[in-house]
Design a protein around this motif. Structure first.
Motif, PDB file in Angstrom:
ATOM      1  N   GLU A 192      60.841  62.615  74.614  1.00 15.60           N
ATOM      2  CA  GLU A 192      59.837  63.379  75.358  1.00 15.60           C
ATOM      3  C   GLU A 192      59.402  64.626  74.605  1.00 15.60           C
ATOM      4  OE1 GLU A 192      62.406  63.776  78.600  1.00 15.60           O
ATOM      5  OE2 GLU A 192      62.162  61.666  79.209  1.00 15.60           O
ATOM      6  N   THR A 193      60.357  65.311  73.977  1.00 17.88           N
ATOM      7  CA  THR A 193      60.048  66.457  73.120  1.00 17.88           C
ATOM      8  C   THR A 193      60.782  66.282  71.796  1.00 17.88           C
ATOM      9  OG1 THR A 193      61.906  67.820  73.885  1.00 17.88           O
ATOM     10  CG2 THR A 193      59.855  67.961  75.150  1.00 17.88           C
ATOM     11  N   ILE A 194      60.240  66.911  70.760  1.00 19.14           N
ATOM     12  CA  ILE A 194      60.835  66.821  69.418  1.00 19.14           C
ATOM     13  C   ILE A 194      61.219  68.211  68.951  1.00 19.14           C
ATOM     14  CG2 ILE A 194      60.513  66.082  67.023  1.00 19.14           C
ATOM     15  CD1 ILE A 194      60.424  63.786  69.020  1.00 19.14           C
ATOM     16  N   GLU A 195      62.466  68.347  68.558  1.00 24.11           N
ATOM     17  CA  GLU A 195      62.974  69.608  68.019  1.00 24.11           C
ATOM     18  C   GLU A 195      62.801  69.652  66.502  1.00 24.11           C
ATOM     19  OE1 GLU A 195      67.461  71.241  67.387  1.00 24.11           O
ATOM     20  OE2 GLU A 195      66.957  70.586  69.418  1.00 24.11           O
ATOM     21  N   SER A 196      63.269  68.595  65.808  1.00 21.67           N
ATOM     22  CA  SER A 196      63.224  68.608  64.345  1.00 21.67           C
ATOM     23  C   SER A 196      63.116  67.190  63.802  1.00 21.67           C
ATOM     24  CB  SER A 196      64.467  69.282  63.761  1.00 21.67           C
ATOM     25  OG  SER A 196      65.638  68.551  64.097  1.00 21.67           O
ATOM     26  N   VAL A 197      62.528  67.099  62.611  1.00 22.53           N
ATOM     27  CA  VAL A 197      62.465  65.845  61.859  1.00 22.53           C
ATOM     28  C   VAL A 197      62.883  66.153  60.431  1.00 22.53           C
ATOM     29  CG1 VAL A 197      61.042  63.924  61.080  1.00 22.53           C
ATOM     30  CG2 VAL A 197      60.535  65.022  63.270  1.00 22.53           C
ATOM     31  N   ARG A 198      63.864  65.427  59.951  1.00 21.86           N
ATOM     32  CA  ARG A 198      64.278  65.569  58.551  1.00 21.86           C
ATOM     33  C   ARG A 198      64.142  64.202  57.883  1.00 21.86           C
ATOM     34  NH1 ARG A 198      67.996  69.283  61.051  1.00 21.86           N
ATOM     35  NH2 ARG A 198      67.816  71.362  60.109  1.00 21.86           N
TER      36      ARG A 198
END
Length: 392
Positions: free
Chosen positions: A143-149
């Motif tokens: 639903e929400t995104i904090e981080s993408v690595r």
């Protein structure tokens, strides 16, 4: 359908053409290259009546445009420094286009592609390309995104072709403005070897330190995930250890600046000189381990809980046990196969957006890409973990 394979004599592009021969419904597949001798070798190797050769020089704009006209799509395997010229030809010829790099040289042609109602997808191979598909597959479940690595290991010689040697020096150019991370709503420029992090890639590659690299995923994922509140996007990569040791030394000594010096009365760039040596040397054209490995971490929320998705990919071994994947081909086929899959989907009209399109907008259902890869022995793996507030 007809496809014009620009730079088709190259080691990666010829593997993409092989995939088109084996899996696609193209009725005409043209190997287009300035190197006629190598181009004809590709035609003979493929041994298929749909495949022919055309000699082309993208510096001759009008001639190149005339040769491209009438094709459904141009699969552009040229180098980063040629992508501006090649994309201008594709746009004027009225074809769809796709390339491997996606460093922004194509953006000026956006309006012309829209006028011609054509799609141009810059940067769709393994990285960038499949990496965005993997990240979006995870993001679509949150639903929400904090981080993408985004992390990858590209296990190939440092200079098995001139374009690969160019990529090496380009990505670690100290003055490159596109080496950025996305953090708290802003793109922040970082130097080479910034933000080291140990990443565990699938076997046989294992753990290793990776650094921030200037790949388009940073910007495209920031655009695609803005509505989910993404706060951090970092893209890292590594090459074989001996390659990284060399690049680090070249950086420390200022050689990657490619300063000009005079030798025997001729001015040359120091990095240009080294790249040419590597291209002609055993050390520059061989390595112990071949292949590709991806590692994508996406952290976000689902049903009020903090969740981590880890996605990795595996492919047939390079040890000779799987025909067609021996040695360097375990690297080149990893890059080429997603390239070919995307090219056919665009040509078939399955990408509705026109103009310059990012991968996330081109293929809204990543599973359609994953399913095609599975048919070629390339697999995507996903692990989902619940996190508490102490997990980074």
């Amino acid at each position: 359908m007809k496809v014009f394979c620009l730079g088709g004599a190259g080691k990666i592009c010829r593997e993409a053409i092989l995939d088109l021969v084996e899996h696609s419904k193209f009725e005409k597949i043209t190997v287009a290259d300035f190197n006629e001798e190598e181009g004809m070798k590709v035609v003979e190797w493929l041994n298929d009546p749909r495949v022919d050769f055309v000699k082309v020089n993208v510096f001759d704009h009008e001639d190149t445009v005339s040769k491209m006209r009438g094709y459904d799509i141009v699969m552009d395997g040229t180098t980063i420094t040629l992508n501006g010229k090649s994309t201008a030809c594709i746009a004027e010829a009225g074809c769809h286009g796709i390339n491997l790099n996606g460093f922004g040289e194509e953006d000026s042609q956006h309006e012309l592609f829209q006028i011609n109602e054509k799609t141009c997808l810059p940067g769709f191979g393994m990285t960038p390309g499949l990496t965005q598909m993997m990240a979006m597959h995870a993001a679509n479940q949150l639903e929400t995104i904090e981080s993408v690595r985004v992390s990858h290991g590209s296990f190939r010689p440092i200079a098995f072709s001139r374009s690969i040697a160019e990529t090496t020096s380009y990505e670690y150019d100290p003055n490159l403005p596109s080496r950025v991370v996305f953090e708290n709503g802003e793109f922040i420029q970082v130097p080479p070897f910034a933000r080291p992090m140990e990443i565990e890639l699938p076997q046989p590659y294992g753990k290793g330190v990776q650094y921030i690299i200037p790949h388009s995923e940073t910007k495209t994922l920031a655009q695609a995930l803005k509505h989910k509140g993404v706060q951090l996007i970092e893209v890292r990569g590594t090459w074989p250890q001996q390659n990284m040791q060399l690049v680090r030394a070249l950086y420390d000594y200022g050689i990657l600046r490619n300063d000009k010096f005079v030798m025997n009365g001729k001015e040359i760039g120091i990095m240009d000189c080294i790249s040419e040596y590597l291209y002609q040397s055993k050390e520059g054209t061989e390595t112990e381990q071949y292949g590709y490995a991806l590692h994508i971490q996406v952290i976000g929320t689902k049903n009020g809980e903090r969740v981590e998705h880890i996605l990795t990919h595996t492919h047939p071994s390079s040890d000779g046990t799987v025909q067609g994947w021996e040695g360097l081909r375990a690297y080149t086929r990893n890059v080429a196969i997603p390239f070919a899959i995307a090219a056919e989907l665009i040509a078939k009209g399955e990408v509705l957006k026109k103009g310059i399109v990012i991968p996330e907008d081109a293929f809204t259902d990543p599973v359609q890409i994953f399913n095609q890869l599975e048919k070629r022995g390339i697999f995507i793996h996903e692990e989902i973990n619940k996190l508490d507030e102490n997990n980074i």
